[in-house]
Design a protein around this motif. Structure first.
Motif, mmCIF file in Angstrom:
data_model
loop_
_atom_site.group_PDB
_atom_site.id
_atom_site.type_symbol
_atom_site.label_atom_id
_atom_site.label_comp_id
_atom_site.label_asym_id
_atom_site.label_seq_id
_atom_site.Cartn_x
_atom_site.Cartn_y
_atom_site.Cartn_z
ATOM 1 N N PRO A 284 -13.767 -48.939 -29.975
ATOM 2 C CA PRO A 284 -14.586 -47.746 -30.211
ATOM 3 C C PRO A 284 -16.067 -48.051 -30.395
ATOM 4 C CG PRO A 284 -12.574 -47.677 -31.531
ATOM 5 C CD PRO A 284 -12.652 -49.032 -30.939
ATOM 6 N N GLY A 285 -16.397 -49.082 -31.168
ATOM 7 C CA GLY A 285 -17.796 -49.438 -31.382
ATOM 8 C C GLY A 285 -18.458 -49.931 -30.112
ATOM 9 N N ARG A 288 -19.438 -47.109 -27.947
ATOM 10 C CA ARG A 288 -20.651 -46.486 -28.464
ATOM 11 C C ARG A 288 -21.901 -47.296 -28.067
ATOM 12 N NH1 ARG A 288 -18.811 -45.968 -33.015
ATOM 13 N NH2 ARG A 288 -19.582 -47.863 -34.018
ATOM 14 N N TRP A 384 -25.761 -48.159 -37.534
ATOM 15 C CA TRP A 384 -25.331 -47.220 -36.503
ATOM 16 C C TRP A 384 -24.332 -47.881 -35.557
ATOM 17 C CZ3 TRP A 384 -25.324 -47.162 -31.243
ATOM 18 C CH2 TRP A 384 -25.076 -45.935 -30.616
ATOM 19 N N ARG A 386 -22.308 -50.232 -36.208
ATOM 20 C CA ARG A 386 -21.024 -50.442 -36.889
ATOM 21 C C ARG A 386 -20.306 -49.133 -37.178
ATOM 22 N NH1 ARG A 386 -23.927 -54.094 -40.525
ATOM 23 N NH2 ARG A 386 -23.601 -52.521 -42.128
ATOM 24 N N GLY A 387 -20.892 -48.025 -36.768
ATOM 25 C CA GLY A 387 -20.259 -46.733 -37.009
ATOM 26 C C GLY A 387 -20.560 -46.146 -38.358
ATOM 27 N N GLU A 388 -21.604 -46.674 -39.029
ATOM 28 C CA GLU A 388 -21.988 -46.168 -40.350
ATOM 29 C C GLU A 388 -23.474 -45.807 -40.346
ATOM 30 O OE1 GLU A 388 -21.116 -49.539 -42.712
ATOM 31 O OE2 GLU A 388 -18.939 -49.322 -42.567
ATOM 32 N N GLU A 398 -26.722 -36.863 -30.528
ATOM 33 C CA GLU A 398 -26.198 -38.132 -30.045
ATOM 34 C C GLU A 398 -27.149 -38.780 -29.044
ATOM 35 O OE1 GLU A 398 -22.253 -37.781 -28.572
ATOM 36 O OE2 GLU A 398 -21.393 -37.130 -30.486
#
Length: 426
Positions: A284-285, A288, A384, A386-388, A398
């Motif tokens: 997922p990362g 992104r 960002w 790392r999804g945080e 986005e």
């Protein structure tokens, strides 16, 4: 005659205790660092050689204790009156200690091999030679112990001999660049993809067997016969003397470092048993990051990385210390942290390019407001990835998020700290 002596030694001597101590030591070694050998045949064989740092001193101490019993009991003169050759009881003592050590070593090693076979993704090549030399080293260790026990039968000698051998085997680990450290059977630094030439294994096996024969003949006081292995050992020393620093250096097995992939995530074949777990964490990362201008589009195991491979479209990650006995990866957070590596692995920190008109970086609480400084900007982009993402970044659309992160990434790669200072949080 030898068989009867051996049975007697196995029953009343130190072999049962040797087996117990060896089994305990091997189990402890296997449990402490499962990441070094789980699902890897090459890793298991190399780890046995690492474990010789503990196993060899145990067999030296056991051999010294076993051989010194007759002299401590003042039976040496009585035994010398029998028609039995002097070498027979020594051979029986040495063989008993070796068999005791193997009896303790083989069961935990067999269980470990079974676990490797159940999960291994690569059969490996040449690892059996690495393991065979390890077994030969145990024979040499017991012969050394018998010689020490024959020369100095005091009870205190056995543990002291074990400690001295431990130190003698440990020191070369820190001098691994010298070819003379190859005289030791202990491997201090090894990876699952390492493979040694067969000729090196043959030389090391010949060296250890020659030394074992020399030690045994010295213990039996066959001085003239001992000259033969002594000369042979001296001849074998010519090999590392002429070979130089690269003697005994392993090479990488191409089959072990070949890639196995799921979508954008690739691991070395030797680590393919972790591929599903790694893809689940990084997938997922990575999707992104792939949408960021100039961002990495693939994640690849460091084990398959060639020297000076600095491709910016690849996210490199390490699986060192990640394998577990129970399956899966040990630390998912370590893998996730690799998603931010494109922003933090550039070698420009600190840099004299930050001048007085650019605010110095300072640790701040992102939730408290817009942070000041270059490091805070980079850290926000790393979060960002790392999804945080910080709240200020998450508030953007986005498309704007990707555009801002792409600008930070470009400035980071260029070591343009002035641009990074201007790219404060949106």
């Amino acid at each position: 005659m030898i068989r009867r002596l051996l049975k007697t030694e196995m029953r009343r001597g130190t072999p049962p205790l040797t087996a117990l101590l060896t089994a305990t030591a091997m189990i402890w070694m296997l449990v402490v660092h499962p990441d070094d050998w789980v699902a890897k045949w090459g890793g298991l064989s190399a780890y046995l050689r690492v474990s010789l740092l503990i196993l060899c001193p145990l067999l030296v101490a056991a051999g010294a204790w076993q051989a010194g019993r007759e002299r401590r009991a003042q039976l040496e003169e009585l035994l010398s009156t029998s028609p039995r050759p002097t070498w027979q009881p020594l051979l029986a003592a040495s063989a008993a200690v070796t068999l005791g050590g193997l009896a303790g070593l083989v069961p935990p090693l067999a269980v470990a091999a079974m676990l490797v076979g159940l999960r291994s993704s690569y059969p490996g090549t040449g690892w059996w030679w690495t393991m065979l030399v390890g077994f030969i080293a145990l024979v040499t260790a017991s012969a050394l112990g018998v010689l020490i026990g024959r020369l100095a039968p005091l009870r205190v000698v056995a543990p002291i001999a074990g400690l001295v051998v431990y130190l003698g085997l440990a020191v070369p680990i820190y001098l691994h660049e010298s070819p003379w450290t190859r005289l030791s059977p202990v491997i201090g630094y090894a990876w699952a993809e390492d493979v040694w030439p067969v000729r090196f294994h043959a030389w090391q096996a010949g060296w250890l067997m020659t030394i074992a024969a020399l030690l045994f003949l010295l213990a039996a006081r066959h001085w003239w016969a001992a000259a033969v292995p002594a000369v042979l050992a001296a001849a074998l020393l010519v090999v590392p003397a002429r070979a130089g620093a690269n003697f005994g250096e392993p090479g990488a097995d191409p089959g072990a470092t070949a890639l196995a992939c799921i979508d954008r995530v690739c691991v070395a074949q030797v680590n393919a048993f972790l591929l599903d777990d790694v893809a689940k964490v990084l997938g997922p990362g990575l999707d992104r990051l792939a949408e960021v201008p100039g961002g990495p589009v693939r994640a690849v195991d460091e084990l398959a990385r060639e020297r000076d491979d600095d491709r910016t479209d690849v996210l490199w990650f390490s699986l060192l210390d990640q394998a577990k006995l129970t399956g899966g990866v040990a630390r998912e957070d370590w893998l996730v942290s690799n998603l931010g590596s494109p922003f933090t692995t550039v070698d420009c920190w600190p840099d004299a390019g930050i001048t007085a008109d650019i605010p110095p970086s300072s640790p701040t609480d992102i939730s408290a407001g817009i942070p000041a400084g270059v490091q805070d900007t980079v850290f926000a982009a790393e979060q960002w990835a790392r999804g945080e993402p910080p709240a200020e970044v998450a508030a953007l659309s986005e498309n704007e998020q990707r555009k801002w992160v792409g600008a930070v990434l470009a400035a980071t790669r260029a070591c343009d700290q002035a641009a990074l200072a201007r790219l404060d949080l949106p």
